[in-house]
Design a protein around this motif. Structure first.
Motif, PDB file in Angstrom:
ATOM      1  N   LEU A 122       0.852  -1.191   0.000  1.00  0.00           N
ATOM      2  CA  LEU A 122       0.000   0.000   0.000  1.00  0.00           C
ATOM      3  C   LEU A 122       0.884   1.235   0.000  1.00  0.00           C
ATOM      4  O   LEU A 122       1.828   1.323   0.793  1.00  0.00           O
ATOM      5  CB  LEU A 122      -0.892   0.007   1.250  1.00  0.00           C
ATOM      6  CG  LEU A 122      -1.711   1.273   1.527  1.00  0.00           C
ATOM      7  CD1 LEU A 122      -2.740   1.519   0.424  1.00  0.00           C
ATOM      8  CD2 LEU A 122      -2.400   1.168   2.888  1.00  0.00           C
ATOM      9  N   VAL A 123       0.572   2.186  -0.882  1.00  0.00           N
ATOM     10  CA  VAL A 123       1.282   3.466  -0.929  1.00  0.00           C
ATOM     11  C   VAL A 123       0.305   4.570  -0.548  1.00  0.00           C
ATOM     12  O   VAL A 123      -0.810   4.643  -1.075  1.00  0.00           O
ATOM     13  CB  VAL A 123       1.876   3.748  -2.331  1.00  0.00           C
ATOM     14  CG1 VAL A 123       2.515   5.132  -2.379  1.00  0.00           C
ATOM     15  CG2 VAL A 123       2.897   2.674  -2.706  1.00  0.00           C
ATOM     16  N   LEU A 124       0.744   5.428   0.379  1.00  0.00           N
ATOM     17  CA  LEU A 124      -0.031   6.590   0.809  1.00  0.00           C
ATOM     18  C   LEU A 124       0.723   7.853   0.389  1.00  0.00           C
ATOM     19  O   LEU A 124       1.615   8.317   1.094  1.00  0.00           O
ATOM     20  CB  LEU A 124      -0.208   6.571   2.332  1.00  0.00           C
ATOM     21  CG  LEU A 124      -0.961   5.370   2.900  1.00  0.00           C
ATOM     22  CD1 LEU A 124      -0.865   5.350   4.413  1.00  0.00           C
ATOM     23  CD2 LEU A 124      -2.412   5.391   2.444  1.00  0.00           C
ATOM     24  N   PRO A 125       0.388   8.406  -0.777  1.00  0.00           N
ATOM     25  CA  PRO A 125       1.024   9.648  -1.203  1.00  0.00           C
ATOM     26  C   PRO A 125       0.602  10.805  -0.291  1.00  0.00           C
ATOM     27  O   PRO A 125      -0.410  10.718   0.412  1.00  0.00           O
ATOM     28  CB  PRO A 125       0.496   9.865  -2.620  1.00  0.00           C
ATOM     29  CG  PRO A 125      -0.077   8.557  -3.042  1.00  0.00           C
ATOM     30  CD  PRO A 125      -0.536   7.899  -1.781  1.00  0.00           C
ATOM     31  N   GLY A 126       1.361  11.882  -0.360  1.00  0.00           N
ATOM     32  CA  GLY A 126       1.051  13.040   0.465  1.00  0.00           C
ATOM     33  C   GLY A 126       0.217  14.080  -0.249  1.00  0.00           C
ATOM     34  O   GLY A 126      -0.675  13.772  -1.026  1.00  0.00           O
ATOM     35  N   GLY A 127       0.574  15.320   0.035  1.00  0.00           N
ATOM     36  CA  GLY A 127      -0.263  16.459  -0.277  1.00  0.00           C
ATOM     37  C   GLY A 127      -0.927  16.816   1.036  1.00  0.00           C
ATOM     38  O   GLY A 127      -1.293  15.916   1.805  1.00  0.00           O
ATOM     39  N   VAL A 128      -1.042  18.055   1.353  1.00  0.00           N
ATOM     40  CA  VAL A 128      -1.587  18.428   2.665  1.00  0.00           C
ATOM     41  C   VAL A 128      -3.039  17.996   2.825  1.00  0.00           C
ATOM     42  O   VAL A 128      -3.417  17.398   3.832  1.00  0.00           O
ATOM     43  CB  VAL A 128      -1.451  19.951   2.908  1.00  0.00           C
ATOM     44  CG1 VAL A 128      -2.071  20.342   4.231  1.00  0.00           C
ATOM     45  CG2 VAL A 128       0.007  20.374   2.863  1.00  0.00           C
ATOM     46  N   ALA A 129      -3.876  18.249   1.830  1.00  0.00           N
ATOM     47  CA  ALA A 129      -5.309  17.954   1.952  1.00  0.00           C
ATOM     48  C   ALA A 129      -5.617  16.465   1.838  1.00  0.00           C
ATOM     49  O   ALA A 129      -6.523  15.965   2.508  1.00  0.00           O
ATOM     50  CB  ALA A 129      -6.093  18.727   0.892  1.00  0.00           C
ATOM     51  N   ASN A 130      -4.870  15.746   1.014  1.00  0.00           N
ATOM     52  CA  ASN A 130      -5.152  14.338   0.752  1.00  0.00           C
ATOM     53  C   ASN A 130      -5.257  13.494   2.023  1.00  0.00           C
ATOM     54  O   ASN A 130      -6.303  12.897   2.281  1.00  0.00           O
ATOM     55  CB  ASN A 130      -4.094  13.786  -0.211  1.00  0.00           C
ATOM     56  CG  ASN A 130      -4.248  12.327  -0.491  1.00  0.00           C
ATOM     57  OD1 ASN A 130      -5.308  11.871  -0.895  1.00  0.00           O
ATOM     58  ND2 ASN A 130      -3.183  11.589  -0.260  1.00  0.00           N
ATOM     59  N   PRO A 131      -4.216  13.406   2.850  1.00  0.00           N
ATOM     60  CA  PRO A 131      -4.334  12.568   4.050  1.00  0.00           C
ATOM     61  C   PRO A 131      -5.301  13.145   5.082  1.00  0.00           C
ATOM     62  O   PRO A 131      -5.876  12.395   5.879  1.00  0.00           O
ATOM     63  CB  PRO A 131      -2.914  12.484   4.594  1.00  0.00           C
ATOM     64  CG  PRO A 131      -2.210  13.645   4.008  1.00  0.00           C
ATOM     65  CD  PRO A 131      -2.869  13.939   2.702  1.00  0.00           C
TER      66      PRO A 131
END
Length: 180
Positions: free
Chosen positions: A70-79
């Motif tokens: 499983l990959v959890l990319p970032g970005g402030v709003a995404n997570p």
């Protein structure tokens, strides 16, 4: 090697989705885009809208057993959006409980914090998450990539887009071990 990429309908940092996605494809794997809703995902280049990407499957319909990593990319709003979705958080929690590797970059570890899977684990992230990780019982370090094998599963974390090359290499090594 089949890899789930979990993102919210809006707010994922594009390069943190597309670079690891391409790394999985280049390694002969199959990336699958999961989200909390069907339809296109709006990616961002920092604060500016970037491209959109079609969702392959809703996380509510996904089974952990189908994936090697499983990959959890970032970005402030995404997570931030993901950690407010019970099914997304449950999926991440179950992934960790079953012993499968999880990779998170930048703000991606926020979802790990919400899933309560960082206690006693060493990890990194974008520096602004340091206090959140510490408050959740994690050991935050400022390193390019951290591979933590202590705990029920392997966690691979990185700080920011500049770390993507090391992040990709580290998570591919771990994911390929599971799928072998």
């Amino acid at each position: 090697m089949k890899v789930a990429f979990l993102v919210a309908p809006e707010g994922v940092e594009q390069i943190e989705l597309t670079d690891p996605w391409q790394a999985v494809k280049d390694a002969g794997g199959t990336p699958v885009l999961l989200s909390t809703d069907n339809g296109p995902v709006q990616a961002f280049d920092h604060l500016d809208k970037a491209d959109t990407f079609e969702v392959d499957r809703q996380v509510a319909d996904a089974e952990v057993e189908e994936y090697d990593g499983l990959v959890l990319p970032g970005g402030v709003a995404n997570p931030d959006f993901l950690r407010m979705d019970e099914k997304a958080v449950a999926f991440v929690r179950e992934f960790c409980r079953t012993g499968k590797p999880v990779a998170a970059i930048c703000h991606g570890p926020w979802t790990l914090v919400e899933a309560d899977v960082v206690r006693g684990r060493k990890l990194t992230s974008f520096p602004s998450l340091r206090t959140d990780i510490a408050n959740a019982g994690g050991n935050w370090v400022d390193e390019q990539v951290v591979v933590c094998t202590e705990g029920p599963n392997t966690l691979i974390t990185s700080r920011k887009p500049d770390d993507l090359k090391a992040f990709d290499e580290a998570f591919l090594k771990e994911f390929q071990t599971v799928s072998a």
